[in-house]
Every structure is written in structure tokens, then in C-alpha cells.
Design a protein around this motif. Structure first.
Motif, PDB file in Angstrom:
ATOM      1  N   SER A   1      17.601  78.462  -3.230  1.00 28.35           N
ATOM      2  CA  SER A   1      18.287  79.381  -2.311  1.00 28.35           C
ATOM      3  C   SER A   1      18.105  80.828  -2.745  1.00 28.35           C
ATOM      4  O   SER A   1      18.087  81.731  -1.917  1.00 28.35           O
ATOM      5  CB  SER A   1      19.775  79.055  -2.230  1.00 28.35           C
ATOM      6  N   ASP A   2      17.973  81.055  -4.053  1.00 30.26           N
ATOM      7  CA  ASP A   2      17.679  82.411  -4.527  1.00 30.26           C
ATOM      8  C   ASP A   2      16.311  82.858  -4.026  1.00 30.26           C
ATOM      9  O   ASP A   2      16.122  84.018  -3.664  1.00 30.26           O
ATOM     10  CB  ASP A   2      17.699  82.465  -6.066  1.00 30.26           C
ATOM     11  N   VAL A   3      15.366  81.940  -4.002  1.00 32.44           N
ATOM     12  CA  VAL A   3      14.037  82.262  -3.463  1.00 32.44           C
ATOM     13  C   VAL A   3      14.188  82.696  -2.007  1.00 32.44           C
ATOM     14  O   VAL A   3      13.670  83.726  -1.587  1.00 32.44           O
ATOM     15  CB  VAL A   3      13.091  81.036  -3.537  1.00 32.44           C
ATOM     16  N   LEU A   4      14.947  81.911  -1.242  1.00 32.00           N
ATOM     17  CA  LEU A   4      15.109  82.205   0.182  1.00 32.00           C
ATOM     18  C   LEU A   4      15.902  83.485   0.411  1.00 32.00           C
ATOM     19  O   LEU A   4      15.670  84.212   1.362  1.00 32.00           O
ATOM     20  CB  LEU A   4      15.808  81.036   0.881  1.00 32.00           C
ATOM     21  N   TYR A   5      16.837  83.774  -0.480  1.00 27.58           N
ATOM     22  CA  TYR A   5      17.731  84.925  -0.288  1.00 27.58           C
ATOM     23  C   TYR A   5      17.060  86.239  -0.693  1.00 27.58           C
ATOM     24  O   TYR A   5      17.198  87.248  -0.033  1.00 27.58           O
ATOM     25  CB  TYR A   5      19.008  84.715  -1.097  1.00 27.58           C
TER      26      TYR A   5
END
Lengths: 141, 115
Positions: free
Chosen positions: B35-39
Motif C-alpha cells: 500500500s505504501d507503493v500505491l500511496y
């Protein structure tokens, strides 16, 4: 994108990590083939992927519906899951109730709902404990 | 930073590649949290991760990330390699830890995706 409005849906099975993300990937391909701007496609793909992962992680099953019009896309993610007790808390960055096996797969960082909200122009969430959760997102071009 | 320079600096093994070694990669993102990648990530970035699984490739595809580096010599399974090939994502393995890999790229001018 064409002048028409068109729609479709994907069924998501809970706990099935081997197919996780396939619905979002397919939607992304549909939009790219329709010739939509890359940045719009990226926002839609990210928001849908997070919604798909939430169904996969927490629910028994769910459905992802999309309605594409020339101006925007509407995504409705509806699941048969445990529901969310405190939505305000769940919306906080970093808050997560994901079990360890999910964290080992790189998920459960507590950024899913905030990330959906970040990428959507309109974000609505409705949840009933013991019944399920519905997320509705509208992303404008 | 050019792809060939990333490969050289990280002493990386190339598992899959479908792009020019002269291709310019603009940003870097280093995390094991998808999710950090996506965020936080941007398109045309390199993802440096210890999560040597399909999820890293799937997430990168969604986020338009073109190059993925698995750290500490972690070898992915065949499904992960196949997915990277299908999605035209360059997949590299570096023997270095995430900290060292990031340090080597940062030292030569590659920077974190702007928030």
C-alpha cells in the motif's frame, strides 16, 4: 473514451491471493484500450486494487462494479465481510486489523482506505457489522 | 538514472527485461508494504523491495512501475517471474540489503518519489 456509458463487474473470492489484483488489472486494460489518459487510469487502477485487496483479505466474497461514462468512472465495491466497527478509526493512515499472514504478503499497512480516498474525487463508505461493507468511489477525468 | 547504471551499481542479476538498457528511470521507492507503493510511488520508478512475491509485481503493474529489484539475493518463484515477463516489468535481484541498495543509488543521484 467513447460517448457511451458502459458497465461491468467482477466477482472477488476472499482469501484467494493467487488471483488477487486480476480484476483491477483487467479494468486498467479496458481503460487503456479505450485511450484514456495515463494519470486517470493510474488513479482508477490504484483505488480499485485497494478495494479488491480489502475484499480478498477481509471478506468471504464480494463484487466490484464499474460504470464508465465520458466524464468519470464510478466504482462500487460491495462485500460480504465482517463489517467495520469504527469507520473513522479505519480511515486513519496506519490503522489496520489485518492478520499476520496478510502482512507477510506485503499488505495490511493500514493505508488501503486512505489510499482509495486519496485517489477518488468522491468517496463514500457504508458498513454494517456482521453483514458487510460497501465502498463507492467516483473518479473524474 | 539509466537502467544499465542501476544494474551495474546493484551488481544485479537480470531475471526479466523487455526494455532498453539506456531507458531513464526517474524515481525510486523502497518498501515491503504494497500500500505504501500505491500511496507514495510515481510511474516510471524503480521499486526496491524484500517482498520477492507475485504481489510486488502485481502492485508495480498497477502503479506503472517499470523496474523491480529484490534485495538480499531473494529468488522469486516461477509464478512471480512469469508475471513479470507477462507485464513487461524488468525484474532484478541484488545481493545487497535494502539499506545498502538504496545508499548506492542515492549516492549516484537517484531520489525518492516526491510525495
Amino acid at each position: 473514451m467513447t460517448d457511451k456509458t458502459y458497465e461491468g463487474s467482477f466477482h472477488i473470492v476472499g482469501g484467494d491471493f493467487s488471483h488477487a489484483g486480476e480484476a483491477s488489472t483487467e479494468l486498467k486494460t479496458i481503460l487503456l484500450n479505450a485511450g484514456v489518459e495515463d494519470e486517470f487510469v493510474r488513479r482508477v487502477a490504484i483505488a480499485t486494487f485497494e478495494a479488491e485487496m480489502n475484499i480478498m483479505i477481509y471478506a468471504t466474497a464480494g463484487i466490484l462494479r464499474y460504470i464508465i461514462s465520458p466524464e468519470e468512472i464510478r466504482i462500487i465495491a460491495q462485500d460480504m465481510g465482517p463489517g467495520i466497527e469504527d469507520i473513522e478509526l479505519a480511515m486513519q493512515e496506519g490503522y489496520s486489523t489485518a492478520p499476520d499472514w496478510v502482512r507477510e504478503m506485503g499488505w495490511g499497512a493500514g493505508m488501503g482506505l486512505p489510499n482509495m480516498k486519496k485517489n477518488a474525487d468522491i468517496f463514500r463508505i457504508d458498513s454494517v457489522v456482521g453483514e458487510g461493507t460497501t465502498v463507492e468511489m467516483i473518479i473524474k477525468r | 538514472m539509466r537502467l544499465k547504471e542501476i544494474i551495474r551499481l546493484l551488481d544485479a542479476v537480470i531475471i526479466t527485461n523487455s526494455r532498453d538498457y539506456e531507458a531513464e528511470i526517474e524515481w525510486a521507492c523502497a518498501t515491503d508494504l504494497m500500500s505504501d507503493v500505491l500511496y507514495y510511488s510515481r510511474g516510471n520508478s524503480v521499486l526496491i523491495t524484500g517482498l520477492a512475491k507475485q504481489q510486488a509485481i502485481r502492485t508495480s503493474d498497477i502503479a506503472d512501475i517499470k523496474v523491480v529489484v529484490f534485495t538480499r539475493g531473494k529468488e522469486p518463484d516461477t509464478h512471480t517471474i512469469e508475471l513479470a515477463r507477462k507485464k513487461k516489468i524488468t525484474l532484478l535481484i541484488t545481493p545487497y540489503s535494502m539499506f545498502t541498495a538504496c545508499g548506492k543509488l542515492y549516492e549516484k543521484g537517484l531520489r525518492c518519489c516526491p510525495e
